[in-house]
Scaffold this active site. Sequence first.
Site, PDB file in Angstrom:
ATOM      1  N   MET A   1       0.615  11.803   3.298  1.00 32.12           N
ATOM      2  CA  MET A   1       1.958  11.190   3.298  1.00 32.12           C
ATOM      3  C   MET A   1       2.951  12.167   3.912  1.00 32.12           C
ATOM      4  O   MET A   1       2.930  13.358   3.573  1.00 32.12           O
ATOM      5  CB  MET A   1       2.388  10.903   1.864  1.00 32.12           C
ATOM      6  CG  MET A   1       1.454   9.976   1.115  1.00 32.12           C
ATOM      7  SD  MET A   1       2.094   9.726  -0.549  1.00 32.12           S
ATOM      8  CE  MET A   1       0.790   8.746  -1.251  1.00 32.12           C
TER       9      MET A   1
ATOM     10  N   GLY B   1       0.896   7.101  -6.573  1.00 28.77           N
ATOM     11  CA  GLY B   1      -0.189   6.625  -7.419  1.00 28.77           C
ATOM     12  C   GLY B   1       0.393   6.020  -8.685  1.00 28.77           C
ATOM     13  O   GLY B   1       1.605   6.098  -8.937  1.00 28.77           O
ATOM     14  N   GLY B   2      -0.453   5.391  -9.474  1.00 28.23           N
ATOM     15  CA  GLY B   2      -0.031   4.914 -10.791  1.00 28.23           C
ATOM     16  C   GLY B   2       0.818   3.663 -10.814  1.00 28.23           C
ATOM     17  O   GLY B   2       1.467   3.371 -11.812  1.00 28.23           O
TER      18      GLY B   2
ATOM     19  N   GLY C   1      -7.376   6.027  -8.049  1.00 28.45           N
ATOM     20  CA  GLY C   1      -6.681   7.294  -8.237  1.00 28.45           C
ATOM     21  C   GLY C   1      -6.561   7.579  -9.720  1.00 28.45           C
ATOM     22  O   GLY C   1      -7.394   8.253 -10.335  1.00 28.45           O
TER      23      GLY C   1
ATOM     24  N   ASP D   1      -5.140  10.896   0.691  1.00 24.63           N
ATOM     25  CA  ASP D   1      -3.872  10.257   1.054  1.00 24.63           C
ATOM     26  C   ASP D   1      -2.939  11.243   1.740  1.00 24.63           C
ATOM     27  O   ASP D   1      -2.413  12.157   1.100  1.00 24.63           O
ATOM     28  CB  ASP D   1      -3.179   9.735  -0.213  1.00 24.63           C
ATOM     29  CG  ASP D   1      -3.863   8.502  -0.772  1.00 24.63           C
ATOM     30  OD1 ASP D   1      -4.022   7.531  -0.003  1.00 24.63           O
ATOM     31  OD2 ASP D   1      -4.239   8.509  -1.961  1.00 24.63           O
TER      32      ASP D   1
ATOM     33  N   HIS E   1     -11.217   9.657  -1.185  1.00 22.68           N
ATOM     34  CA  HIS E   1     -10.040   9.099  -0.515  1.00 22.68           C
ATOM     35  C   HIS E   1      -8.957  10.175  -0.469  1.00 22.68           C
ATOM     36  O   HIS E   1      -8.584  10.745  -1.499  1.00 22.68           O
ATOM     37  CB  HIS E   1      -9.563   7.878  -1.305  1.00 22.68           C
ATOM     38  CG  HIS E   1      -8.490   7.088  -0.639  1.00 22.68           C
ATOM     39  ND1 HIS E   1      -8.740   6.149   0.343  1.00 22.68           N
ATOM     40  CD2 HIS E   1      -7.141   7.091  -0.813  1.00 22.68           C
ATOM     41  CE1 HIS E   1      -7.602   5.597   0.728  1.00 22.68           C
ATOM     42  NE2 HIS E   1      -6.608   6.154   0.046  1.00 22.68           N
TER      43      HIS E   1
ATOM     44  N   MET F   1      -3.295  -2.693   1.264  1.00 25.63           N
ATOM     45  CA  MET F   1      -2.585  -2.009   0.173  1.00 25.63           C
ATOM     46  C   MET F   1      -2.266  -3.017  -0.926  1.00 25.63           C
ATOM     47  O   MET F   1      -1.709  -4.084  -0.660  1.00 25.63           O
ATOM     48  CB  MET F   1      -1.264  -1.398   0.676  1.00 25.63           C
ATOM     49  CG  MET F   1      -1.399  -0.183   1.582  1.00 25.63           C
ATOM     50  SD  MET F   1      -2.296   1.221   0.891  1.00 25.63           S
ATOM     51  CE  MET F   1      -1.407   1.547  -0.636  1.00 25.63           C
TER      52      MET F   1
ATOM     53  N   GLY G   1       2.804   5.141  -1.211  1.00 22.96           N
ATOM     54  CA  GLY G   1       3.710   6.265  -1.481  1.00 22.96           C
ATOM     55  C   GLY G   1       3.418   6.972  -2.788  1.00 22.96           C
ATOM     56  O   GLY G   1       3.586   8.181  -2.893  1.00 22.96           O
TER      57      GLY G   1
ATOM     58  N   SER H   1      -9.385   8.690  -5.288  1.00 25.34           N
ATOM     59  CA  SER H   1      -8.274   9.295  -4.545  1.00 25.34           C
ATOM     60  C   SER H   1      -7.829  10.593  -5.201  1.00 25.34           C
ATOM     61  O   SER H   1      -7.378  10.606  -6.348  1.00 25.34           O
ATOM     62  CB  SER H   1      -7.096   8.329  -4.498  1.00 25.34           C
ATOM     63  OG  SER H   1      -5.933   9.022  -4.076  1.00 25.34           O
TER      64      SER H   1
ATOM     65  N   HIS I   1      -6.596   8.418   4.607  1.00 21.34           N
ATOM     66  CA  HIS I   1      -5.611   7.340   4.688  1.00 21.34           C
ATOM     67  C   HIS I   1      -4.291   7.948   5.137  1.00 21.34           C
ATOM     68  O   HIS I   1      -3.611   8.610   4.355  1.00 21.34           O
ATOM     69  CB  HIS I   1      -5.491   6.694   3.291  1.00 21.34           C
ATOM     70  CG  HIS I   1      -4.468   5.620   3.200  1.00 21.34           C
ATOM     71  ND1 HIS I   1      -4.030   5.126   1.986  1.00 21.34           N
ATOM     72  CD2 HIS I   1      -3.798   4.914   4.157  1.00 21.34           C
ATOM     73  CE1 HIS I   1      -3.124   4.174   2.203  1.00 21.34           C
ATOM     74  NE2 HIS I   1      -2.964   4.037   3.505  1.00 21.34           N
TER      75      HIS I   1
ATOM     76  N   ASP J   1      -6.414  -0.574  -2.237  1.00 26.83           N
ATOM     77  CA  ASP J   1      -5.859   0.716  -2.630  1.00 26.83           C
ATOM     78  C   ASP J   1      -4.570   0.500  -3.410  1.00 26.83           C
ATOM     79  O   ASP J   1      -3.592  -0.005  -2.862  1.00 26.83           O
ATOM     80  CB  ASP J   1      -5.597   1.516  -1.338  1.00 26.83           C
ATOM     81  CG  ASP J   1      -5.124   2.927  -1.603  1.00 26.83           C
ATOM     82  OD1 ASP J   1      -5.078   3.344  -2.770  1.00 26.83           O
ATOM     83  OD2 ASP J   1      -4.802   3.623  -0.614  1.00 26.83           O
ATOM     84  N   GLY J   2      -4.591   0.900  -4.694  1.00 30.03           N
ATOM     85  CA  GLY J   2      -3.391   0.815  -5.514  1.00 30.03           C
ATOM     86  C   GLY J   2      -3.596  -0.031  -6.752  1.00 30.03           C
ATOM     87  O   GLY J   2      -3.891  -1.220  -6.667  1.00 30.03           O
ATOM     88  N   GLY J   3      -3.528   0.644  -7.906  1.00 27.71           N
ATOM     89  CA  GLY J   3      -3.609  -0.084  -9.170  1.00 27.71           C
ATOM     90  C   GLY J   3      -4.980  -0.660  -9.477  1.00 27.71           C
ATOM     91  O   GLY J   3      -5.098  -1.627 -10.237  1.00 27.71           O
TER      92      GLY J   3
ATOM     93  N   MET K   1      -0.653   7.805   5.897  1.00 31.27           N
ATOM     94  CA  MET K   1       0.600   7.070   5.696  1.00 31.27           C
ATOM     95  C   MET K   1       1.689   7.875   6.377  1.00 31.27           C
ATOM     96  O   MET K   1       2.501   8.555   5.732  1.00 31.27           O
ATOM     97  CB  MET K   1       0.876   6.914   4.190  1.00 31.27           C
ATOM     98  CG  MET K   1      -0.015   5.876   3.527  1.00 31.27           C
ATOM     99  SD  MET K   1      -0.075   6.053   1.745  1.00 31.27           S
ATOM    100  CE  MET K   1      -1.364   7.288   1.612  1.00 31.27           C
TER     101      MET K   1
END
Length: 218
Positions: free
Chosen positions: A36, A145-146, A198, A34, A32, A138, A143, A7, A65, A176-178, A67
């Site tokens: 937003m 990253g990290g 990401g 994102d 990827h 998700m 919203g 990402s 993606h 997606d995420g973590g 959002m």
Amino acid sequence: MKHLSPSILASDLLNLGNEIKKIEASGAQYVHIDIMDGCFVPNISFGMPIISAVRRTTELVLDVHAMIVEPQRYIDDFIKCGADIITFHIEAVNDTIAKEIIEKIKTNGKKVGISIKPKTPASAVLPYVEMIDMVLVMTVEPGFGGQKFMNETMPKITEIREYADKIGKKLDIEVDGGINDTTIAIAGKAGANIFVLGTGFFKSEAPVVAEEILAKAE
Ligand code: DX5
Ligand code: ZN
């Protein structure tokens, strides 16, 4: 087939061209992106000019993606900018609009994904599984990253995978995420096969090798 989708939200946007080269060098086949809008999620990232810029510099699969609220307003633009996979959130639309978006993306020869936030049940997406290419589950609140991977989203992946298998549908399930070397194994075991990375990709000290990290996913 397992894929890594780095990402660019976590990348150095000032050096985006080099960051895309890093993705190519890792052996990953997806990028990827994102999008937003500050409305569907409490953050604003980037939009069409970035998708177009990435498209100009690489032939990797552009995994967009969205959002955003009212995703139906931007599908044509995503396609024009060169998106290969367009994923929208089921929480942002009603059933009629969801079906119109799916139809439009497919008519244009692109792949369509539907995403669900951590608190949205798998049942929200099951009625569409037969019509789409991918479900994006998700594993953090969308919203930023990290954030920390949410283990509690795993049963939904298994439920969606079992349903797809039952109806004989070849479905991609993206997380997606973590995602990192530990959580990729957990998500892979649950049934995911596309992994967004990401922070784990762009902030990693040693360069990420797609084949190595994908080997950790069952
Ligand atoms: C979060 C985005 C993610 C984000 C993941 O809303 O959808 O794609 O870039 O970042 P990490 O891997 O840092 O959790
Ligand atoms: Zn994302």
